[in-house]
Design a protein around this motif. Structure first.
Motif, PDB file in Angstrom:
ATOM      1  N   THR A  37       1.187  -1.218   0.055  1.00 17.05           N
ATOM      2  CA  THR A  37       0.092   0.124  -0.067  1.00 17.05           C
ATOM      3  C   THR A  37       0.639   1.388  -0.112  1.00 17.05           C
ATOM      4  O   THR A  37       1.876   0.987   0.412  1.00 17.05           O
ATOM      5  N   ARG A  38       0.196   2.584  -0.435  1.00 16.72           N
ATOM      6  CA  ARG A  38       0.733   3.960  -0.403  1.00 16.72           C
ATOM      7  C   ARG A  38       0.072   4.627  -0.224  1.00 16.72           C
ATOM      8  O   ARG A  38      -0.848   4.934  -0.090  1.00 16.72           O
ATOM      9  N   LEU A  39       1.099   5.926   0.281  1.00 13.44           N
ATOM     10  CA  LEU A  39       0.349   6.990   0.639  1.00 13.44           C
ATOM     11  C   LEU A  39       1.144   8.241  -0.696  1.00 13.44           C
ATOM     12  O   LEU A  39       2.260   8.234  -0.507  1.00 13.44           O
ATOM     13  N   ALA A  40       0.022   8.820  -1.509  1.00 18.30           N
ATOM     14  CA  ALA A  40       0.732   8.951  -1.583  1.00 18.30           C
ATOM     15  C   ALA A  40       0.637  10.962  -2.538  1.00 18.30           C
ATOM     16  O   ALA A  40      -0.743  11.403  -3.132  1.00 18.30           O
ATOM     17  N   PRO A  41       1.144  11.311  -1.357  1.00 12.72           N
ATOM     18  CA  PRO A  41       0.477  12.942  -1.487  1.00 12.72           C
ATOM     19  C   PRO A  41       1.124  13.732  -2.739  1.00 12.72           C
ATOM     20  O   PRO A  41       2.077  13.410  -3.165  1.00 12.72           O
ATOM     21  N   SER A  42       0.171  14.716  -2.893  1.00 13.75           N
ATOM     22  CA  SER A  42       1.106  15.996  -3.563  1.00 13.75           C
ATOM     23  C   SER A  42       1.867  17.184  -2.455  1.00 13.75           C
ATOM     24  O   SER A  42       1.105  17.266  -1.917  1.00 13.75           O
ATOM     25  N   PRO A  43       2.639  17.223  -2.803  1.00 12.47           N
ATOM     26  CA  PRO A  43       3.778  17.617  -1.888  1.00 12.47           C
ATOM     27  C   PRO A  43       2.919  19.659  -1.683  1.00 12.47           C
ATOM     28  O   PRO A  43       3.384  20.735  -2.190  1.00 12.47           O
ATOM     29  N   ILE A  73       5.647  10.504  -3.486  1.00  8.58           N
ATOM     30  CA  ILE A  73       5.462  12.357  -4.118  1.00  8.58           C
ATOM     31  C   ILE A  73       4.456  12.259  -5.184  1.00  8.58           C
ATOM     32  O   ILE A  73       5.766  12.189  -6.339  1.00  8.58           O
ATOM     33  N   GLU A  74       3.666  12.635  -5.353  1.00 10.98           N
ATOM     34  CA  GLU A  74       2.643  13.451  -6.281  1.00 10.98           C
ATOM     35  C   GLU A  74       2.847  14.453  -6.715  1.00 10.98           C
ATOM     36  O   GLU A  74       1.717  15.104  -6.542  1.00 10.98           O
ATOM     37  N   ASP A  75       4.239  15.215  -7.471  1.00  8.46           N
ATOM     38  CA  ASP A  75       4.439  16.214  -7.763  1.00  8.46           C
ATOM     39  C   ASP A  75       4.433  16.733  -9.114  1.00  8.46           C
ATOM     40  O   ASP A  75       5.240  17.247  -9.833  1.00  8.46           O
ATOM     41  N   THR A 231       0.015  13.656 -16.421  1.00  6.06           N
ATOM     42  CA  THR A 231      -0.999  13.855 -15.655  1.00  6.06           C
ATOM     43  C   THR A 231      -1.055  12.741 -14.260  1.00  6.06           C
ATOM     44  O   THR A 231      -0.550  11.893 -14.031  1.00  6.06           O
ATOM     45  N   TYR A 232      -2.134  13.341 -13.653  1.00  2.76           N
ATOM     46  CA  TYR A 232      -1.918  12.736 -12.081  1.00  2.76           C
ATOM     47  C   TYR A 232      -2.502  11.327 -12.619  1.00  2.76           C
ATOM     48  O   TYR A 232      -1.944  10.451 -11.817  1.00  2.76           O
ATOM     49  N   HIS A 233      -2.988  11.130 -13.277  1.00  2.00           N
ATOM     50  CA  HIS A 233      -4.322   9.643 -13.649  1.00  2.00           C
ATOM     51  C   HIS A 233      -3.436   8.949 -14.427  1.00  2.00           C
ATOM     52  O   HIS A 233      -2.925   8.163 -13.694  1.00  2.00           O
ATOM     53  N   ALA A 235       0.464   8.612 -13.900  1.00  2.00           N
ATOM     54  CA  ALA A 235       1.241   8.359 -13.553  1.00  2.00           C
ATOM     55  C   ALA A 235       1.191   7.784 -12.595  1.00  2.00           C
ATOM     56  O   ALA A 235       1.667   6.905 -12.049  1.00  2.00           O
ATOM     57  N   HIS A 236       0.095   7.628 -11.938  1.00  2.00           N
ATOM     58  CA  HIS A 236      -0.430   6.838 -10.793  1.00  2.00           C
ATOM     59  C   HIS A 236      -0.717   5.613 -11.695  1.00  2.00           C
ATOM     60  O   HIS A 236      -0.227   4.424 -11.043  1.00  2.00           O
ATOM     61  N   ALA A 237      -1.750   4.938 -12.060  1.00  3.52           N
ATOM     62  CA  ALA A 237      -1.565   4.182 -12.681  1.00  3.52           C
ATOM     63  C   ALA A 237      -0.253   3.388 -13.261  1.00  3.52           C
ATOM     64  O   ALA A 237      -0.258   1.966 -12.820  1.00  3.52           O
ATOM     65  N   LEU A 249      -5.811   2.240  -1.566  1.00  7.15           N
ATOM     66  CA  LEU A 249      -7.011   3.054   0.073  1.00  7.15           C
ATOM     67  C   LEU A 249      -7.149   4.424  -0.910  1.00  7.15           C
ATOM     68  O   LEU A 249      -5.901   5.096   0.248  1.00  7.15           O
ATOM     69  N   ARG A 250      -7.797   4.877  -0.596  1.00  4.65           N
ATOM     70  CA  ARG A 250      -7.968   6.416  -0.793  1.00  4.65           C
ATOM     71  C   ARG A 250      -9.125   7.491  -0.738  1.00  4.65           C
ATOM     72  O   ARG A 250      -9.958   6.600  -0.273  1.00  4.65           O
ATOM     73  N   GLY A 251      -9.321   8.488  -0.415  1.00  4.12           N
ATOM     74  CA  GLY A 251     -10.442   9.121   0.884  1.00  4.12           C
ATOM     75  C   GLY A 251     -11.356   9.312  -1.139  1.00  4.12           C
ATOM     76  O   GLY A 251     -11.145   8.638  -2.106  1.00  4.12           O
ATOM     77  N   GLU A 253     -13.291  11.020  -2.340  1.00  7.19           N
ATOM     78  CA  GLU A 253     -13.594  12.340  -3.464  1.00  7.19           C
ATOM     79  C   GLU A 253     -12.435  11.275  -4.197  1.00  7.19           C
ATOM     80  O   GLU A 253     -12.481  12.195  -5.162  1.00  7.19           O
ATOM     81  N   TRP A 254     -12.286  10.245  -4.575  1.00  9.36           N
ATOM     82  CA  TRP A 254     -11.532   9.950  -5.887  1.00  9.36           C
ATOM     83  C   TRP A 254     -12.394   9.037  -6.667  1.00  9.36           C
ATOM     84  O   TRP A 254     -11.901   8.177  -7.825  1.00  9.36           O
ATOM     85  N   LEU A 255     -13.259   8.834  -6.152  1.00 13.21           N
ATOM     86  CA  LEU A 255     -14.727   7.571  -6.250  1.00 13.21           C
ATOM     87  C   LEU A 255     -14.269   7.861  -7.984  1.00 13.21           C
ATOM     88  O   LEU A 255     -14.801   7.252  -8.935  1.00 13.21           O
TER      89      LEU A 255
HETATM   90  N1  GLU Z   1      -1.866  12.233  -4.916  1.00 14.31           N
HETATM   91  C1  GLU Z   1      -2.875  12.226  -5.173  1.00 14.31           C
HETATM   92  C2  GLU Z   1      -3.610  13.275  -3.741  1.00 14.31           C
HETATM   93  O1  GLU Z   1      -3.150  13.972  -3.960  1.00 14.31           O
HETATM   94  C3  GLU Z   1      -3.380  10.849  -4.646  1.00 14.31           C
HETATM   95  C4  GLU Z   1      -4.979  10.606  -4.750  1.00 14.31           C
HETATM   96  C5  GLU Z   1      -4.283   9.099  -4.866  1.00 14.31           C
HETATM   97  O2  GLU Z   1      -4.109   8.157  -3.501  1.00 14.31           O
HETATM   98  O3  GLU Z   1      -4.479   8.180  -5.593  1.00 14.31           O
HETATM   99  O4  GLU Z   1      -4.550  12.412  -2.802  1.00 14.31           O
END
Ligand code: GLU
Length: 544
Positions: A37-43, A73-75, A231-233, A235-237, A249-251, A253-255
């Motif tokens: 699993t991961r946490l993938a925040p934007s900085p 880090i999703e920068d 884009t985020y879409h 890159a994340h894939a 597992l994520r919030g 709001e991404w549904l």
């Molecule tokens: N970079 C996204 C964010 O800022 C991550 C979304 C995800 O977890 O796929 O929350």
């Protein structure tokens, strides 16, 4: 159209064959059932309670299953990037004892590095080039003006906005048109050629929400921007695939983006990870419930908890209470066990909005702090003061022996019953401050100045620092009796009109003089901790 030629023209240069990446980032050698699993925040510099909420769930699932938890880090969006943001994320999560195995500013196994998307640009372009070659990506030359005109038209017609179907103008450009645009050096983005049909509803099993209906994507979303950054879409894939994430597992709001993500995984030929969308934290605001908001609710920011000095375990306990419906019961039975011993399960996560209540957290905090020894509390306060305390507070903590005595008294650590006076470090330091400086009076005397003066004079005349608690109290009773106050509570209750008040009132007046407050732990002990000179000074000061 010669798609290979087109791909070379759009993304010139040699890119490795995709098998290169598959081999470079091989499936992880982990035991069966282990989750990655991961946490993938934007900085962005703002790390919030929602991040912690989902971070705890991800961490538990990874580590409980013998898997890996990493920080990516999703920068890709430089506009949102803030200096020092990655450190801030790392420190905020470390405060709550969330441990990553790998990741940005974490290190660990380098096999799946780099963990900054900006450093992975070449990989994304290689996959984008592949999508062009298989006809699943195309260049779009539409300008900002054209796109906003399109949005306006769609809004006017009450249609879904975006680049899809008949509105996807560049989707079917001929080879000549594309080459002409490129010759004219028109900037372009790369878009996914969506094959989805919004009339199709997919059955999707969300790890948290269970079976949900998802509308197939038909948006030709941008995958590479005109500067070649994904884009985020997109890159994340690629990252979740190559970093071998098993569960996202994520919030929630991404549904809304899920259909796009599913199509991207399919188009790229990747097997999909499982997804779970975690409900948002809500706040009761009068009659209504709303999402916690950055603007209105300081408690959304994780910085709030550190600044106030919330005890990390208390916050974690509360988060776990909200995350897993059976946690509270387990914790009641196992209050001293490490939290890792609780068996966390995705299936027990709430499917819809969760109410976050600061009062509830404060209650938990009181209980957690009441479990600490005076030394542990001292260490916690010192660590907090190091970062957030004033110079005055730091100096107070220097008097360690005295501080420990004050804590022992105020926490009831050597008594039969523990007191629960402390909620946070800042509040505790505030509460304890009367041990170290002349208190600000927060409660008023309930008797006139003359009566108070008589009590102060009478007390000082007979005060002997070496008296034990019994003698000390006997003297206070005597003083009360001599001034027309009932020396015994029984007498007073039997006949209140016969007295000016009781010994309790006399003690309260002395208490306010010494501590500024009408309610404190045992006054005799407070005076012992303060010392004779300081006790006399405060009572003398109260006379004037
Ligand atoms: N970079 C996204 C964010 O800022 C991550 C979304 C995800 O977890 O796929 O929350």
């Amino acid at each position: 159209m010669d798609l290979n030629k087109l791909a070379d023209r759009l993304l010139p240069g040699d890119y490795p064959d995709l098998s290169f990446y598959e081999e470079k980032y091989p499936p992880r050698a982990l035991p069966k059932g282990a989750e990655v699993t991961r946490l993938a925040p934007s900085p962005t510099g703002f790390i919030h309670l929602g991040n912690l909420f989902v971070a705890i769930a991800n961490e538990r699932i990874a580590h409980q299953s013998g898997g890996v938890y990493y920080l990516r880090i999703e920068d890709t969006d430089l506009k949102r990037k803030v200096e020092g943001a990655v450190e801030a994320v790392k420190n905020a999560l470390r405060y709550f004892d969330i441990k990553f195995d790998e990741g940005a500013k974490i290190g660990g196994d380098e096999t799946y590095a780099p963990w900054y998307q900006r450093e992975r640009a070449e990989i994304y372009r290689a996959y984008a080039k592949h999508l062009i070659k298989i006809g699943r990506a195309y260049p779009c030359f539409c300008t900002e003006e054209e796109l906003s005109a399109l949005r306006e038209e769609q809004t006017k017609n009450k249609e879904i906005t975006g680049y899809y179907g008949k509105y996807a103008k560049c989707r079917d450009l001929s080879e000549e048109e594309i080459m002409k645009n490129l010759d004219e050096k028109k900037p372009f983005v790369l878009r996914l050629r969506s094959m989805g049909d919004p009339a199709h509803k997919l059955k999707f099993v969300d790890a948290i929400k269970g079976e949900i209906a998802v509308t197939e994507n038909d948006q030709d979303v941008v995958i590479l921007k005109s500067d070649g950054i994904p884009t985020y879409h997109f890159a994340h894939a690629i990252d979740d695939h190559l970093m071998r994430t098993t569960l996202v597992l994520r919030g929630e709001e991404w549904l809304a983006s899920l259909p796009i993500h599913l199509e991207l995984f399919d188009a790229l030929g990747f097997s999909r990870p499982r997804y779970g969308h975690n409900c948002s934290l809500m706040k009761q605001d009068g009659e209504t419930r709303r999402k916690l908001s950055k603007r209105k609710d300081p408690e959304l920011s994780l910085e709030f908890y550190r600044k106030e000095g919330y005890f990390p375990r208390a916050v974690k306990v509360y988060m776990l209470t909200l995350l897993n419906s059976n946690f509270e019961e387990w914790y009641l039975k196992n209050p001293s066990e490490p939290l890792e011993n609780f068996k966390f399960s995705v299936g027990k996560m709430s499917k819809s909005g969760t109410l976050f209540d600061l009062d509830k957290l404060n209650d938990i905090s009181k209980n957690e702090l009441a479990r600490l020894s005076a030394e542990e509390m001292y260490d916690f306060l010192s660590a907090w003061a190091e970062e957030y305390g004033s110079e005055e507070e730091k100096a107070q903590l220097q008097a360690r022996e005295k501080f420990l005595k004050a804590l022992d008294l105020c926490m009831g650590t050597s008594g039969k019953k523990r007191r629960k006076d402390f909620v946070t470090a800042s509040q505790a330091m505030q509460t304890l401050s009367y041990f170290f400086k002349l208190p600000e009076r927060t409660d008023d005397y309930r008797f006139d100045a003359k009566t108070c003066g008589q009590i102060f004079d009478g007390f000082l005349k007979n005060y002997d620092f070496s008296d034990d608690a019994q003698v000390w109290f006997a003297k206070v009773k005597e003083l009360a009796g001599s001034l027309g106050f009932a020396a015994e509570m029984k007498e007073y209750k039997a006949n209140p009109d016969a007295f000016r008040g009781s010994v309790a009132d006399v003690a309260e007046i002395l208490r306010i003089a010494v501590t500024g407050k009408a309610n404190t732990p045992d006054l005799y002990t407070i005076m012992q901790i303060l010392g004779e000179e300081e006790t006399r000074r405060r009572i003398k000061g109260a006379i004037s």
